[in-house]
Motif scaffolding. Sequence first.
Motif, short mmCIF file in Angstrom:
data_model
loop_
_atom_site.label_atom_id
_atom_site.label_comp_id
_atom_site.label_asym_id
_atom_site.label_seq_id
_atom_site.Cartn_x
_atom_site.Cartn_y
_atom_site.Cartn_z
N HIS A 109 -90.30 -12.67 37.84
CA HIS A 109 -89.05 -13.24 38.35
C HIS A 109 -89.31 -13.90 39.70
O HIS A 109 -89.95 -13.32 40.57
CB HIS A 109 -87.98 -12.16 38.53
N LEU A 110 -88.77 -15.10 39.86
CA LEU A 110 -88.78 -15.81 41.14
C LEU A 110 -87.33 -15.96 41.57
O LEU A 110 -86.53 -16.56 40.85
CB LEU A 110 -89.42 -17.18 41.00
N VAL A 111 -86.99 -15.40 42.71
CA VAL A 111 -85.62 -15.47 43.20
C VAL A 111 -85.59 -16.46 44.36
O VAL A 111 -86.30 -16.29 45.36
CB VAL A 111 -85.10 -14.09 43.65
N ILE A 160 -85.39 -17.52 38.48
CA ILE A 160 -86.28 -18.13 37.49
C ILE A 160 -87.09 -16.98 36.89
O ILE A 160 -87.77 -16.25 37.61
CB ILE A 160 -87.22 -19.16 38.15
N SER A 161 -86.98 -16.80 35.58
CA SER A 161 -87.62 -15.65 34.94
C SER A 161 -88.47 -16.08 33.75
O SER A 161 -88.19 -17.10 33.12
CB SER A 161 -86.56 -14.66 34.44
N ARG A 162 -89.49 -15.26 33.46
CA ARG A 162 -90.27 -15.52 32.26
C ARG A 162 -90.27 -14.28 31.37
O ARG A 162 -90.24 -13.15 31.83
CB ARG A 162 -91.69 -15.95 32.59
N GLN A 163 -90.22 -14.58 30.10
CA GLN A 163 -90.32 -13.54 29.08
C GLN A 163 -91.36 -14.04 28.10
O GLN A 163 -91.15 -15.05 27.43
CB GLN A 163 -88.97 -13.32 28.40
N TRP A 167 -89.97 -19.72 30.12
CA TRP A 167 -89.28 -19.66 31.41
C TRP A 167 -87.81 -20.05 31.24
O TRP A 167 -87.49 -20.96 30.48
CB TRP A 167 -89.94 -20.61 32.40
N SER A 168 -86.94 -19.38 32.00
CA SER A 168 -85.53 -19.73 32.06
C SER A 168 -85.08 -19.71 33.52
O SER A 168 -85.74 -19.12 34.37
CB SER A 168 -84.69 -18.76 31.23
N ALA A 169 -83.97 -20.37 33.80
CA ALA A 169 -83.41 -20.40 35.15
C ALA A 169 -81.92 -20.12 35.07
O ALA A 169 -81.23 -20.61 34.17
CB ALA A 169 -83.67 -21.74 35.81
N LYS A 170 -81.44 -19.34 36.02
CA LYS A 170 -80.03 -18.97 36.06
C LYS A 170 -79.46 -19.31 37.43
O LYS A 170 -80.07 -19.02 38.46
CB LYS A 170 -79.89 -17.47 35.80
N ALA A 171 -78.28 -19.95 37.45
CA ALA A 171 -77.57 -20.22 38.70
C ALA A 171 -76.90 -18.92 39.15
O ALA A 171 -76.16 -18.31 38.39
CB ALA A 171 -76.51 -21.30 38.47
N LEU A 191 -79.78 -8.31 41.12
CA LEU A 191 -79.36 -9.43 40.28
C LEU A 191 -80.36 -9.79 39.18
O LEU A 191 -80.09 -10.65 38.36
CB LEU A 191 -79.10 -10.65 41.17
N ILE A 192 -81.50 -9.11 39.18
CA ILE A 192 -82.51 -9.40 38.16
C ILE A 192 -82.11 -8.69 36.86
O ILE A 192 -81.72 -7.56 36.84
CB ILE A 192 -83.91 -8.94 38.61
#
Length: 192
Positions: A109-111, A160-163, A167-171, A191-192
Amino acid sequence: MAISLSKGQTVDLSKKAPGLSHLHVGLGWDPIKKKGFFGFGKGSDSIDLDASILVFDGSKNVIDTVWFQQKKSKDGSILHSGDNLTGEGDGDDEVIRVDLNKLTPAAQHLVVTVNSFRGQTFEEVDNAFCRLVDESSDAELFRYELNEKGRHTGVIMALISRQGGAWSAKAIGEPGRGKTVADMVTSAQSLI
Protein backbone atom coordinates in the motif's frame (compact mmCIF):
# COMPACT_ATOMS: atom_id res chain seq x y z
CA MET A 1 -9.22 9.38 -20.52
CA ALA A 2 -8.89 10.45 -16.88
CA ILE A 3 -11.34 9.32 -14.28
CA SER A 4 -12.41 12.03 -11.85
CA LEU A 5 -13.21 10.28 -8.59
CA SER A 6 -15.30 11.29 -5.63
CA LYS A 7 -14.28 10.57 -2.07
CA GLY A 8 -14.30 6.79 -1.47
CA GLN A 9 -14.32 5.75 -5.15
CA THR A 10 -11.77 3.27 -6.53
CA VAL A 11 -10.27 2.72 -9.98
CA ASP A 12 -8.49 -0.46 -11.16
CA LEU A 13 -5.21 0.91 -12.51
CA SER A 14 -4.22 -2.44 -14.00
CA LYS A 15 -7.31 -2.37 -16.25
CA LYS A 16 -7.03 1.33 -17.01
CA ALA A 17 -3.34 1.04 -17.98
CA PRO A 18 -2.29 -2.58 -18.65
CA GLY A 19 1.44 -3.00 -18.06
CA LEU A 20 1.60 0.12 -15.87
CA SER A 21 5.17 0.42 -14.59
CA HIS A 22 5.95 4.10 -13.93
CA LEU A 23 3.49 6.21 -11.99
CA HIS A 24 3.55 9.99 -11.62
CA VAL A 25 1.73 11.17 -8.47
CA GLY A 26 0.98 14.87 -8.81
CA LEU A 27 -0.41 17.15 -6.15
CA GLY A 28 -1.45 20.72 -6.69
CA TRP A 29 -3.06 23.56 -4.76
CA ASP A 30 -3.48 27.31 -4.71
CA PRO A 31 -3.66 29.76 -1.84
CA ILE A 32 -7.14 31.24 -1.47
CA LYS A 33 -7.32 34.71 -2.95
CA LYS A 34 -8.02 37.12 -0.13
CA LYS A 35 -10.39 40.01 -0.63
CA GLY A 36 -9.30 43.47 0.32
CA PHE A 37 -11.16 46.70 0.92
CA PHE A 38 -14.56 46.83 -0.87
CA GLY A 39 -14.10 43.22 -2.06
CA PHE A 40 -11.25 43.97 -4.47
CA GLY A 41 -8.43 41.44 -4.75
CA LYS A 42 -5.79 41.73 -2.08
CA GLY A 43 -3.58 38.92 -3.41
CA SER A 44 -2.80 35.77 -1.49
CA ASP A 45 -0.31 34.36 0.95
CA SER A 46 1.87 31.46 -0.05
CA ILE A 47 0.88 28.03 1.23
CA ASP A 48 3.58 25.44 1.95
CA LEU A 49 1.90 22.06 1.50
CA ASP A 50 4.04 18.94 1.43
CA ALA A 51 3.23 15.84 -0.61
CA SER A 52 4.40 12.54 0.86
CA ILE A 53 4.01 8.80 0.43
CA LEU A 54 3.85 6.30 3.27
CA VAL A 55 4.75 2.76 2.17
CA PHE A 56 3.00 -0.03 4.09
CA ASP A 57 3.43 -3.79 4.01
CA GLY A 58 0.51 -6.24 4.05
CA SER A 59 0.35 -6.08 7.88
CA LYS A 60 -0.06 -2.27 7.82
CA ASN A 61 3.48 -1.61 9.06
CA VAL A 62 5.28 1.45 7.68
CA ILE A 63 8.32 0.22 5.78
CA ASP A 64 9.34 3.51 4.15
CA THR A 65 8.42 7.17 3.88
CA VAL A 66 9.15 9.57 1.02
CA TRP A 67 8.75 13.29 1.69
CA PHE A 68 10.68 16.54 1.32
CA GLN A 69 13.26 15.45 3.94
CA GLN A 70 13.73 11.98 2.39
CA LYS A 71 13.31 12.38 -1.35
CA LYS A 72 14.16 8.81 -2.28
CA SER A 73 12.82 5.50 -0.96
CA LYS A 74 15.25 2.97 0.50
CA ASP A 75 14.87 0.72 -2.55
CA GLY A 76 15.18 3.66 -5.00
CA SER A 77 11.72 3.07 -6.50
CA ILE A 78 10.08 6.29 -5.27
CA LEU A 79 11.48 9.78 -5.98
CA HIS A 80 10.16 13.13 -4.69
CA SER A 81 10.57 16.18 -6.94
CA GLY A 82 11.33 18.56 -4.07
CA ASP A 83 9.52 21.05 -1.89
CA ASN A 84 7.23 23.73 -3.37
CA LEU A 85 6.88 26.48 -0.75
CA THR A 86 4.07 28.52 -2.33
CA GLY A 87 1.55 26.55 -4.40
CA GLU A 88 1.83 29.22 -7.11
CA GLY A 89 1.43 28.32 -10.77
CA ASP A 90 -0.67 25.87 -12.74
CA GLY A 91 -0.46 22.10 -12.73
CA ASP A 92 1.33 19.86 -10.26
CA ASP A 93 3.08 21.71 -7.47
CA GLU A 94 4.85 18.62 -6.16
CA VAL A 95 5.46 15.32 -7.97
CA ILE A 96 6.39 11.91 -6.64
CA ARG A 97 7.45 9.29 -9.19
CA VAL A 98 7.03 5.58 -8.50
CA ASP A 99 8.72 2.77 -10.43
CA LEU A 100 6.29 -0.04 -9.65
CA ASN A 101 8.73 -2.67 -10.99
CA LYS A 102 11.49 -1.61 -8.57
CA LEU A 103 9.16 -1.33 -5.57
CA THR A 104 10.05 -3.85 -2.89
CA PRO A 105 7.70 -6.89 -2.96
CA ALA A 106 6.85 -6.21 0.70
CA ALA A 107 5.17 -2.92 -0.30
CA GLN A 108 1.42 -3.48 -0.62
CA HIS A 109 0.00 0.00 0.00
CA LEU A 110 1.15 3.51 -0.87
CA VAL A 111 -0.68 6.23 1.03
CA VAL A 112 -0.49 9.71 -0.50
CA THR A 113 -0.68 12.51 2.06
CA VAL A 114 -0.41 16.28 2.05
CA ASN A 115 0.44 18.40 5.09
CA SER A 116 0.67 22.09 5.85
CA PHE A 117 4.20 22.53 7.16
CA ARG A 118 3.54 26.06 8.46
CA GLY A 119 0.28 24.97 10.13
CA GLN A 120 -2.00 26.85 7.75
CA THR A 121 -5.39 25.16 7.56
CA PHE A 122 -7.24 23.89 4.52
CA GLU A 123 -9.61 26.84 4.92
CA GLU A 124 -6.76 28.78 3.28
CA VAL A 125 -6.25 26.28 0.41
CA ASP A 126 -8.06 26.28 -2.91
CA ASN A 127 -8.07 23.91 -5.89
CA ALA A 128 -6.26 21.06 -4.12
CA PHE A 129 -6.01 17.86 -6.15
CA CYS A 130 -4.22 14.54 -6.42
CA ARG A 131 -3.70 12.87 -9.78
CA LEU A 132 -2.03 9.71 -11.03
CA VAL A 133 -0.42 9.63 -14.46
CA ASP A 134 0.97 6.71 -16.46
CA GLU A 135 4.43 8.13 -17.26
CA SER A 136 4.94 5.93 -20.32
CA SER A 137 1.88 7.34 -22.12
CA ASP A 138 1.42 10.59 -20.16
CA ALA A 139 -2.22 9.55 -19.68
CA GLU A 140 -3.97 10.78 -16.54
CA LEU A 141 -5.51 7.73 -14.87
CA PHE A 142 -7.04 9.22 -11.74
CA ARG A 143 -7.92 12.67 -10.45
CA TYR A 144 -9.33 13.56 -7.09
CA GLU A 145 -10.35 17.15 -6.39
CA LEU A 146 -10.37 18.04 -2.70
CA ASN A 147 -13.31 20.40 -2.27
CA GLU A 148 -13.75 20.18 1.50
CA LYS A 149 -12.50 23.12 3.55
CA GLY A 150 -11.71 22.91 7.24
CA ARG A 151 -9.41 23.66 10.14
CA HIS A 152 -7.32 20.55 9.50
CA THR A 153 -3.65 20.80 8.53
CA GLY A 154 -3.30 17.50 6.68
CA VAL A 155 -5.22 15.26 4.30
CA ILE A 156 -4.83 11.65 3.29
CA MET A 157 -5.50 12.10 -0.42
CA ALA A 158 -5.27 8.62 -1.93
CA LEU A 159 -4.50 4.96 -1.33
CA ILE A 160 -2.68 2.98 -4.03
CA SER A 161 -2.78 -0.77 -3.34
CA ARG A 162 -1.70 -3.97 -5.02
CA GLN A 163 -3.21 -7.38 -4.78
CA GLY A 164 -1.10 -9.93 -6.57
CA GLY A 165 0.19 -8.01 -9.58
CA ALA A 166 -2.85 -5.72 -9.95
CA TRP A 167 -2.83 -2.10 -8.77
CA SER A 168 -5.84 0.00 -7.75
CA ALA A 169 -6.24 3.55 -6.46
CA LYS A 170 -8.85 4.94 -4.09
CA ALA A 171 -9.74 8.60 -3.45
CA ILE A 172 -9.63 9.09 0.32
CA GLY A 173 -9.90 12.81 1.24
CA GLU A 174 -9.61 12.13 4.98
CA PRO A 175 -8.71 15.22 7.05
CA GLY A 176 -5.96 14.97 9.64
CA ARG A 177 -3.77 16.99 11.95
CA GLY A 178 -0.06 17.51 11.85
CA LYS A 179 2.65 19.44 10.07
CA THR A 180 4.50 16.42 8.64
CA VAL A 181 3.75 12.98 7.25
CA ALA A 182 4.88 11.40 10.55
CA ASP A 183 1.73 12.83 12.14
CA MET A 184 -0.45 10.96 9.60
CA VAL A 185 0.75 7.37 10.14
CA THR A 186 -1.98 6.20 12.55
CA SER A 187 -4.77 7.71 10.43
CA ALA A 188 -3.31 6.17 7.28
CA GLN A 189 -3.13 2.71 8.90
CA SER A 190 -6.79 2.90 9.84
CA LEU A 191 -7.79 3.60 6.21
CA ILE A 192 -6.00 0.66 4.61
